[in-house]
Write an enzyme that holds these catalytic residues in place. Structure first.
Site, PDB file in Angstrom:
ATOM      1  N   GLU A  62       0.821  -1.209   0.000  1.00 38.99           N
ATOM      2  CA  GLU A  62       0.000   0.000   0.000  1.00 38.99           C
ATOM      3  C   GLU A  62       0.855   1.259   0.000  1.00 38.99           C
ATOM      4  OE1 GLU A  62      -1.936  -2.902   3.021  1.00 38.99           O
ATOM      5  OE2 GLU A  62       0.020  -2.568   2.088  1.00 38.99           O
ATOM      6  N   ALA A 164      11.265 -36.487  -9.789  1.00 36.25           N
ATOM      7  CA  ALA A 164      11.284 -36.721 -11.236  1.00 36.25           C
ATOM      8  C   ALA A 164      11.139 -38.216 -11.452  1.00 36.25           C
ATOM      9  CB  ALA A 164      12.594 -36.223 -11.841  1.00 36.25           C
ATOM     10  N   SER A 178      19.791 -43.570 -11.083  1.00 34.04           N
ATOM     11  CA  SER A 178      18.745 -42.552 -11.220  1.00 34.04           C
ATOM     12  C   SER A 178      19.169 -41.322 -12.009  1.00 34.04           C
ATOM     13  CB  SER A 178      18.277 -42.102  -9.830  1.00 34.04           C
ATOM     14  OG  SER A 178      19.353 -41.538  -9.099  1.00 34.04           O
TER      15      SER A 178
END
Length: 378
Positions: A62, A164, A178
Site C-alpha cells: 500500500e 522426477a 537414477s
C-alpha cells in the site's frame, strides 16, 4: 507487465487480479511476510498507480502504491490483496497510511490471518469513514498467501514435494541408477524452485546414493537450510558434499532422539552441523516433529527432495501441501525398480482428485505437473 497510461479496467475483479499479479513479484523475497499487491484507480477505474511488497523489512504494498500515485489518492479507490496491517512492526501501520491518503473506497482480497491483525486493519479503515469491501477475489488472494496462512495459524511451513520419474512411474532402476531422469531444462527449473525455499529436506538414502549439495545454482532469492533426515546421522560422512559446502549453506541433521548423542553426531556438531533430535516412534511422527522445528524457525516454504521412503512418510502423515512432479518420456520397467512415494499408502484409490489448481508445463519433452493437495474432504 506494464500498463498503458489511462488504462481502464473492465470491472472490480479485473483490478484485483492485477493486484494479485503484481503481488507475485514478491514471492521468494518477502517471507516470512506474505506477498501483497496494491493497485490504485480513480472512480472510473482508470489506472493511477500500483505497488507490491518487495522485500522483507521494506515498505508494504500500500505504501509503495501510494508513493507511486503522488497526489492522486484523495477520493481514489485502493485494491489490495490482503488486509492492511494495523500494528507497528518493521514498518508503520499501513492502515494509517491508507487513511491519510484519503481514499474513498478500499477493496480487500482477504483478511489477514495473523493474530495481531485479524480484522483490526479493516475496523480501523471503517472507523475512519472509508467504504471497505472485503472478499473480492478472496479465493485467489488466500491461495497467494497460503504458506503465510499456514505458518500463522498452524506454526508450520508449507511443504513442497518434488520428484522426477519415468513414464512408468520410476525414480530409479532396479539397480538404483537414477541419473538423469529429467533433462537439463527441468533441472534448471528445480534450482529456481530451490532458490525460493527456506529449507530443503532429503533422506539418508539420497545422501548415500547421490551425494547431493542441495544448493540452488545459481543462487536464488533465499539461502535454504539443508536438512538430512537420518535416524543416526551415519549418511553424512567426511567425503560428503554437504560437509564440504558448509560455507555455502547451513546443514541440519534430524535424527531419532535415542541416537542424538552418538560420537559421529558429536563430531559433526563440532564442524558446525546442527543436530535436531526428532521425537516420535515412527518415521511419520519424526517428520511432523521436524516440521514443527522448522516452523519455530519461521521457515515459510520447505522443499522435500527425497526417495520414496521419506516422501511416503510425509504423505502418510498428510504433511505435503504442494507437489512438483517431472515426468520424463522414458520407460525403465522392472518390478524392483523404485517408485516415488513409498510408505504405507492409502487402502483405496481416492474417489476425487488428490490435487487442485493443477498446472502442466513442458520442458523440452519433460512434463511438469504442479498442484496443491486438496484437503477439503479430509
Amino acid at each position: 507487465m506494464t500498463l498503458s497510461e489511462g488504462h481502464v479496467f473492465a470491472d472490480d475483479a479485473s483490478v484485483m487480479r492485477r493486484a494479485l499479479l503484481v503481488a507475485s513479484q514478491g514471492v521468494g523475497y518477502v517471507e516470512p511476510n506474505p506477498a501483497v499487491g496494491a493497485v490504485i484507480v480513480d472512480q472510473h477505474r482508470r489506472f493511477v498507480a500500483e505497488g507490491f511488497h518487495q522485500r522483507f523489512g521494506q515498505n508494504h504494498a500500500e505504501v509503495n502504491a501510494i508513493a507511486a500515485a503522488g497526489n492522486s489518492t484523495r477520493g481514489a479507490h485502493l485494491y489490495v490483496t490482503l488486509e492492511p496491517c494495523s500494528h507497528h512492526g518493521k514498518t508503520p501501520p499501513c492502515a494509517d497510511a491508507v487513511i491519510a491518503a484519503g481514499f474513498s473506497k478500499v477493496f480487500i482480497g482477504c483478511q489477514d490471518p495473523a493474530e495481531h491483525v485479524a480484522g483490526n486493519g479493516i475496523a480501523r479503515l471503517r472507523a475512519a469513514g472509508i467504504d471497505v469491501v472485503v472478499g473480492l477475489c478472496e479465493s485467489e488472494s488466500e491461495q497467494l498467501i497460503a504458506p503465510f496462512r499456514k505458518l500463522m495459524l498452524q506454526r508450520l511451513p508449507w511443504v513442497h514435494a518434488k520428484w522426477a520419474m519415468t513414464l512408468d512411474g520410476r525414480i530409479a532402476s532396479r539397480t538404483g541408477h537414477s541419473k538423469w531422469i529429467s533433462n537439463e531444462e527441468s533441472r534448471a527449473y528445480v534450482h529456481e524452485l530451490r532458490g525460493r525455499m527456506d529449507a530443503i529436506v532429503t533422506g539418508a538414502g539420497t545422501v548415500r546414493a547421490d551425494n547431493p549439495m542441495l544448493t540452488a545454482r545459481p543462487e536464488g532469492t533465499r539461502h535454504a537450510l539443508r536438512v538430512v533426515v537420518d535416524s543416526d546421522g551415519s549418511s553424512v560422512t567426511d567425503g560428503c558434499q554437504l560437509l564440504r559446502t558448509l560455507d555455502q549453506a547451513a546443514l541440519l541433521i534430524s535424527v531419532a532422539e535415542e541416537h542424538a548423542g552418538n560420537l559421529n553426531l558429536m563430531k559433526l556438531s563440532k564442524l558446525g552441523v546442527e543436530i535436531h533430535a526428532a521425537q516420535g516412534g515412527s518415521r511419520s511422527e519424526r517428520a511432523a516433529d521436524l516440521l514443527a522445528e522448522l516452523g519455530r524457525r519461521k521457515c515459510t516454504n520447505v522443499l522435500v527432495e527425497a526417495g520414496g521412503g521419506l516422501l511416503g512418510s510425509f504423505f502418510d502423515a498428510n504433511l505435503v501441501d504442494e507437489v512438483h512432479v517431472f515426468v520424463a518420456p522414458k520407460i525403465v520397467g522392472g518390478l524392483n525398480a523404485m517408485s516415488p512415494v513409498g510408505g504405507e499408502g492409502l487402502e483405496q484409490i481416492p474417489a476425487l482428485a488428490t490435487l487442485q489448481n493443477v498446472s502442466v508445463r513442458s520442458f523440452s519433452g519433460d512434463t511438469l505437473i504442479q498442484g496443491r493437495v486438496d484437503r477439503s474432504g479430509a
